[in-house]
Design an enzyme around this catalytic site. Structure first.
Site, PDB file in Angstrom:
ATOM      1  N   PHE A  85      31.428 -19.127 -20.715  1.00 11.30           N
ATOM      2  CA  PHE A  85      31.492 -19.773 -19.402  1.00 11.30           C
ATOM      3  C   PHE A  85      30.205 -19.458 -18.648  1.00 11.30           C
ATOM      4  O   PHE A  85      29.853 -18.300 -18.485  1.00 11.30           O
ATOM      5  CB  PHE A  85      32.698 -19.302 -18.576  1.00 11.30           C
ATOM      6  CG  PHE A  85      32.813 -20.052 -17.283  1.00 11.30           C
ATOM      7  CD1 PHE A  85      33.383 -21.323 -17.262  1.00 11.30           C
ATOM      8  CD2 PHE A  85      32.313 -19.530 -16.100  1.00 11.30           C
ATOM      9  CE1 PHE A  85      33.456 -22.049 -16.073  1.00 11.30           C
ATOM     10  CE2 PHE A  85      32.380 -20.251 -14.913  1.00 11.30           C
ATOM     11  CZ  PHE A  85      32.961 -21.519 -14.904  1.00 11.30           C
ATOM     12  N   LYS A 128      28.206 -12.759  -8.561  1.00 11.49           N
ATOM     13  CA  LYS A 128      29.466 -12.053  -8.275  1.00 11.49           C
ATOM     14  C   LYS A 128      29.279 -10.760  -7.470  1.00 11.49           C
ATOM     15  O   LYS A 128      29.154 -10.814  -6.271  1.00 11.49           O
ATOM     16  CB  LYS A 128      30.227 -11.808  -9.574  1.00 11.49           C
ATOM     17  CG  LYS A 128      30.867 -13.096 -10.137  1.00 11.49           C
ATOM     18  CD  LYS A 128      31.862 -12.795 -11.211  1.00 11.49           C
ATOM     19  CE  LYS A 128      32.486 -14.047 -11.821  1.00 11.49           C
ATOM     20  NZ  LYS A 128      33.569 -14.608 -11.022  1.00 11.49           N
ATOM     21  N   ASP A 160      23.827 -13.607 -19.746  1.00 12.98           N
ATOM     22  CA  ASP A 160      24.563 -13.958 -18.532  1.00 12.98           C
ATOM     23  C   ASP A 160      25.404 -12.744 -18.118  1.00 12.98           C
ATOM     24  O   ASP A 160      26.437 -12.455 -18.704  1.00 12.98           O
ATOM     25  CB  ASP A 160      25.447 -15.175 -18.823  1.00 12.98           C
ATOM     26  CG  ASP A 160      26.274 -15.605 -17.610  1.00 12.98           C
ATOM     27  OD1 ASP A 160      26.426 -14.801 -16.667  1.00 12.98           O
ATOM     28  OD2 ASP A 160      26.784 -16.740 -17.616  1.00 12.98           O
TER      29      ASP A 160
HETATM   30  C1  PLP Z   1      29.761 -15.282 -17.021  1.00  8.18           C
HETATM   31  C2  PLP Z   1      29.773 -16.210 -15.851  1.00  8.18           C
HETATM   32  N1  PLP Z   1      28.701 -16.972 -15.619  1.00  8.18           N
HETATM   33  C3  PLP Z   1      28.656 -17.813 -14.577  1.00  8.18           C
HETATM   34  C4  PLP Z   1      29.709 -17.940 -13.713  1.00  8.18           C
HETATM   35  C5  PLP Z   1      29.635 -18.895 -12.551  1.00  8.18           C
HETATM   36  O1  PLP Z   1      29.497 -18.189 -11.371  1.00  8.18           O
HETATM   37  P1  PLP Z   1      29.756 -18.887  -9.942  1.00  8.18           P
HETATM   38  O2  PLP Z   1      31.206 -19.189  -9.868  1.00  8.18           O
HETATM   39  O3  PLP Z   1      29.300 -17.863  -8.945  1.00  8.18           O
HETATM   40  O4  PLP Z   1      28.917 -20.117  -9.912  1.00  8.18           O
HETATM   41  C6  PLP Z   1      30.855 -17.170 -13.919  1.00  8.18           C
HETATM   42  C7  PLP Z   1      32.021 -17.299 -13.027  1.00  8.18           C
HETATM   43  O5  PLP Z   1      33.117 -16.923 -13.336  1.00  8.18           O
HETATM   44  C8  PLP Z   1      30.886 -16.280 -15.018  1.00  8.18           C
HETATM   45  O6  PLP Z   1      31.953 -15.516 -15.268  1.00  8.18           O
END
Ligand code: PLP
Length: 387
Positions: free
Chosen positions: A127, A241, A212
């Protein structure tokens, strides 16, 4: 009809106040928070140092454009680099934006410097966000439904399979982007040594390794960043986050020779790293380092996992308990989507991913007593549901 778009199925509770690992609703009812805004409030709700930094900054200057120098941004960027790897930082406002920035940087670097193809390999079950590029990078079909045409330039390979990455590499590929642990994907941990093997493969083929860390970063897994469990140095990481402990903040952190691919005008964000956001993040990052929050996460995480193992034998529907630090998943061989709602009645905020994994991501300052309380609530919920 409500006035807010229905992009979430919301639980019937309105949270109005928080402190540490506790939140309260608008009737004054207290809840133990095992969600932390989905791995966001890692230092606990309304941490005094973060709140103080925000209040002080609010009296000075909320916002000024990135057309001007923002001194605290420079301090924060340096702090992030000194606690990760030699890097330059681009500040933005969310995880999707940080990953979008990483995708753009990979493309610029490949198109203007390395002359490799700009395709990016990502993993099934991953994700990476909800913008068009990041949802295309995401390895889950459900987030892509109805959004055609999707941008080109992404290849998906099976999770945890290093040979599949090796097979997918050709001259058209410039980077691999992975999470150290797939949070939204169900708290899935790749085989030990996976990131090290990926680093080696990227080095041999001249690919960039982008990690990520949006969910795994900021001490969540028991190290400041998830990649640190495997003792590798990434080419770029993305953060969001918990970076602002609840204040919206994201960052793309990249090796300076890669960051060089961006020139003034090639990427930007009006709000990214504004004075309020960097004040919150600077206070958050300082506490993380000064109080060794990764150690807290490691130790309490091990305690909580062991406590959950204790109740496993009472609940045959629990298939597996897995996690690192305080990113813990309990996988069931049943649909447990109703647990968060049932949890409310017992005074706990709980979160489920992929319908069958209870994901525990409490504030990292959770005490052992609060862990016991959470396990006892989960135990009684499972008993009631015959799970
Ligand atoms: C690993 C990862 N990358 C990217 C995101 C996207 O982040 P945002 O919701 O702040 O756009 C998330 C959100 O859960 C995530 O867990």
């Amino acid at each position: 009809m409500g006035y807010v778009m229905e992009t979430y199925s919301r639980l019937p509770v309105s949270l109005v106040k928080g402190s540490g690992c506790r939140v309260w609703d608008d009737t004054g009812r207290e809840y133990l928070d095992m969600v932390a805004g989905i791995a966001v409030c890692n230092l606990g709700h309304c941490h005094s140092k973060v709140a103080r930094a925000l209040k002080d900054q609010a009296d000075e200057l909320f916002h000024c454009s990135n057309l001007y120098r923002i001194p605290k941004q420079e301090v924060l960027a340096r702090m992030i680099s000194e606690n990760s790897f030699p890097a330059q930082v681009f500040f933005c406002n969310s995880g999707a934006e940080a990953n979008e920035g990483a995708i753009k940087l990979v493309r610029r670097y490949c198109n203007t410097i390395s002359k490799r193809g700009p395709k990016i390999i990502t993993l099934s079950g991953s994700f990476h966000g909800r913008t068009l590029a990041t949802l295309t990078a995401t390895g889950q079909d459900k987030v892509k439904e109805g959004f055609d045409p999707l941008p080109a330039g992404f290849l998906s390979v099976p999770f945890g399979d290093i040979d599949a990455v090796a097979e997918a590499i050709d001259d058209s590929v410039g980077a691999v982007m992975v999470e150290p642990i797939q949070g939204e994907g169900g708290v899935r941990i790749p085989p030990a040594g996976y990131l090290r093997k990926l680093r080696k493969l990227c080095d041999e083929s001249g690919l960039l390794l982008v990690i990520d860390e949006v969910q795994t970063g900021m001490a969540r897994t028991g190290e400041l960043f998830g990649y640190m469990h495997e003792d590798i140095v990434p080419d770029a990481i993305t953060l969001a986050k918990a970076l602002g402990n609840g204040f919206p903040m994201g960052a793309l952190v990249a090796r300076p020779d890669i960051a060089e691919a961006f020139a003034p005008g090639s990427h930007a964000s009006t709000f990214g790293g504004n004075p309020l956001a960097v004040a919150a993040s600077l206070a958050t990052f300082s506490v993380m380092v000064e109080e060794d929050v990764p150690k807290m996460s490691r130790e309490t995480g091990a305690y909580l996992q062991a406590e959950i193992e204790e109740i496993k034998r009472l609940h045959p529907s629990i298939k597996e308990i897995r996690g690192k630090g305080l990113l813990i998943g309990i996988e069931f061989d049943a649909d447990i989507s109703s647990l968060p709602k049932d949890g409310l009645a017992k005074g706990a905020l709980l979160n489920v991913v992929q319908k069958n994994v209870l994901r525990l991501v409490p504030p990292l300052v959770i005490s052992k007593g609060e862990c016991d309380e959470a396990v006892s609530i989960i135990d009684s919920l499972l008993k009631e549901k015959g799970l």
